[in-house]
Design a protein around this motif. Structure first.
Motif, PDB file in Angstrom:
ATOM      1  N   GLU A  68       0.834  -1.202   0.000  1.00 51.41           N
ATOM      2  CA  GLU A  68       0.000   0.000   0.000  1.00 51.41           C
ATOM      3  C   GLU A  68       0.865   1.247   0.000  1.00 51.41           C
ATOM      4  O   GLU A  68       1.839   1.345   0.754  1.00 51.41           O
ATOM      5  N   CYS A  78       1.951   4.575   1.188  1.00 54.07           N
ATOM      6  CA  CYS A  78       1.732   5.138   2.526  1.00 54.07           C
ATOM      7  C   CYS A  78       2.194   6.586   2.654  1.00 54.07           C
ATOM      8  O   CYS A  78       2.205   7.147   3.757  1.00 54.07           O
ATOM      9  N   THR A  79       2.598   7.220   1.544  1.00 58.35           N
ATOM     10  CA  THR A  79       2.943   8.652   1.547  1.00 58.35           C
ATOM     11  C   THR A  79       2.370   9.289   0.285  1.00 58.35           C
ATOM     12  O   THR A  79       2.011   8.601  -0.680  1.00 58.35           O
ATOM     13  N   VAL A 117       6.071   2.627  -0.195  1.00 51.58           N
ATOM     14  CA  VAL A 117       5.109   1.526  -0.226  1.00 51.58           C
ATOM     15  C   VAL A 117       5.341   0.641   0.998  1.00 51.58           C
ATOM     16  O   VAL A 117       6.469   0.213   1.269  1.00 51.58           O
ATOM     17  N   SER A 118       4.276   0.383   1.740  1.00 60.27           N
ATOM     18  CA  SER A 118       4.333  -0.479   2.913  1.00 60.27           C
ATOM     19  C   SER A 118       4.020  -1.915   2.498  1.00 60.27           C
ATOM     20  O   SER A 118       2.961  -2.185   1.929  1.00 60.27           O
ATOM     21  N   LYS A 148       3.872  -5.984   3.729  1.00 60.64           N
ATOM     22  CA  LYS A 148       3.767  -6.853   4.897  1.00 60.64           C
ATOM     23  C   LYS A 148       4.805  -7.974   4.863  1.00 60.64           C
ATOM     24  O   LYS A 148       5.033  -8.604   3.831  1.00 60.64           O
ATOM     25  N   ASP A 164       5.895  -4.474   8.924  1.00 60.01           N
ATOM     26  CA  ASP A 164       5.928  -3.852   7.598  1.00 60.01           C
ATOM     27  C   ASP A 164       7.342  -3.445   7.228  1.00 60.01           C
ATOM     28  O   ASP A 164       8.117  -2.997   8.076  1.00 60.01           O
ATOM     29  N   VAL A 197       8.837  -0.573   4.852  1.00 62.74           N
ATOM     30  CA  VAL A 197       8.399   0.634   4.154  1.00 62.74           C
ATOM     31  C   VAL A 197       9.493   1.001   3.158  1.00 62.74           C
ATOM     32  O   VAL A 197      10.588   1.418   3.536  1.00 62.74           O
ATOM     33  N   LYS A 227      -1.932   8.191  -2.009  1.00 61.96           N
ATOM     34  CA  LYS A 227      -1.765   7.541  -0.715  1.00 61.96           C
ATOM     35  C   LYS A 227      -2.986   6.673  -0.410  1.00 61.96           C
ATOM     36  O   LYS A 227      -4.123   7.100  -0.567  1.00 61.96           O
ATOM     37  N   GLY A 228      -2.742   5.444   0.014  1.00 59.40           N
ATOM     38  CA  GLY A 228      -3.820   4.512   0.313  1.00 59.40           C
ATOM     39  C   GLY A 228      -4.099   3.520  -0.794  1.00 59.40           C
ATOM     40  O   GLY A 228      -4.734   2.487  -0.563  1.00 59.40           O
ATOM     41  N   LYS A 238      -3.413   0.492  -3.378  1.00 58.24           N
ATOM     42  CA  LYS A 238      -2.628  -0.740  -3.322  1.00 58.24           C
ATOM     43  C   LYS A 238      -2.019  -0.997  -4.693  1.00 58.24           C
ATOM     44  O   LYS A 238      -2.684  -0.850  -5.717  1.00 58.24           O
TER      45      LYS A 238
END
Length: 222
Positions: free
Chosen positions: A16, A18-19, A37-38, A40, A46, A48, A65-66, A68
């Motif tokens: 995802e 994340c910035t 990108v975060s 898993k 995570d 990053v 941001k947000g 995927k």
């Protein structure tokens, strides 16, 4: 030639954004943007990871941001002047955006082929874990090279400590982000390192390829 270079540096990450996207640079009339990108880990933590993508690949509406994303790319390095000092920066350079599929089992994998360009540094942690740092130089088109820090554990660390400078190897693993504390005189600050966490090494030799696979399952789950 380009295809051969691409085959020595292959990365896939899925996660995802994340910035926010920020402008990075312009080259040959094309704008490039940076974002994080975060991704898993199997452990639930995570990584990053910094990413760079061209405006052409991002599309008319761009990503945000947000969102995927699933990315095919390369792990690249470049030098950036910070406080009048040159610092090695790392990023995943996007070649293609792929369909995002949550059923995909490995969201973070990289295969790099290059040359050991500094003597490996072997050490043990206070908890007696074996670690070896290897700096890999990967040739790129137009007589450029990427310099990628790699970190090996356990059996791989013991094997890596004896690699000679100039040895051509292929390493497989995942890109990780790792916080560390940097001492600055009487003060200290938390910084983030990016590197390839090695799960497998194939070392070319005159006779045949030598291969060592990491058998410690906990290393894969970190």
């Amino acid at each position: 030639m380009e295809n051969n270079m691409t085959n020595t540096n292959k990365v896939f990450i899925m996660g995802e954004i994340c910035t926010d996207l920020t402008f990075s640079h312009e080259m040959y009339g094309e704008n490039f943007y940076e974002f994080m990108v975060s991704v898993k880990r199997l452990s639930g933590q995570d990584d990053v990871i910094p990413v760079t993508a061209s405006e052409r690949l991002l599309g008319k509406d761009k990503l945000k941001k947000g969102d995927k994303v699933a990315i095919n790319g390369q792990f690249r390095s470049y030098n950036k002047l910070i406080d009048n000092k040159s610092k090695l920066m790392l990023t995943v350079f996007v070649k293609d955006f792929m369909p995002y599929d949550e059923s995909f089992q490995n969201p973070n994998e990289a295969v790099l082929t290059g040359y050991v360009c500094k003597p490996p540094v072997y050490r043990t942690t206070p908890f007696n874990r074996e670690i070896c740092d290897v700096l890999l130089a990967i040739n790129r088109s137009y007589k450029k090279s990427d310099y990628i820090p790699c970190i090996a554990w356990g059996r791989n660390a013991r094997f890596s400590q004896d690699l000679e400078v100039g040895r051509r190897i292929t390493v497989s693993g995942r890109i990780q982000s790792r916080e560390y504390t940097k001492k600055l005189g009487e003060t200290s600050e938390t910084r983030v390192a990016y590197e390839l966490s090695v799960s497998k090494i194939v070392c070319e030799s005159d006779d045949a390829s030598e291969e060592i696979a990491q058998t410690e399952i906990e290393e894969q789950a970190q």
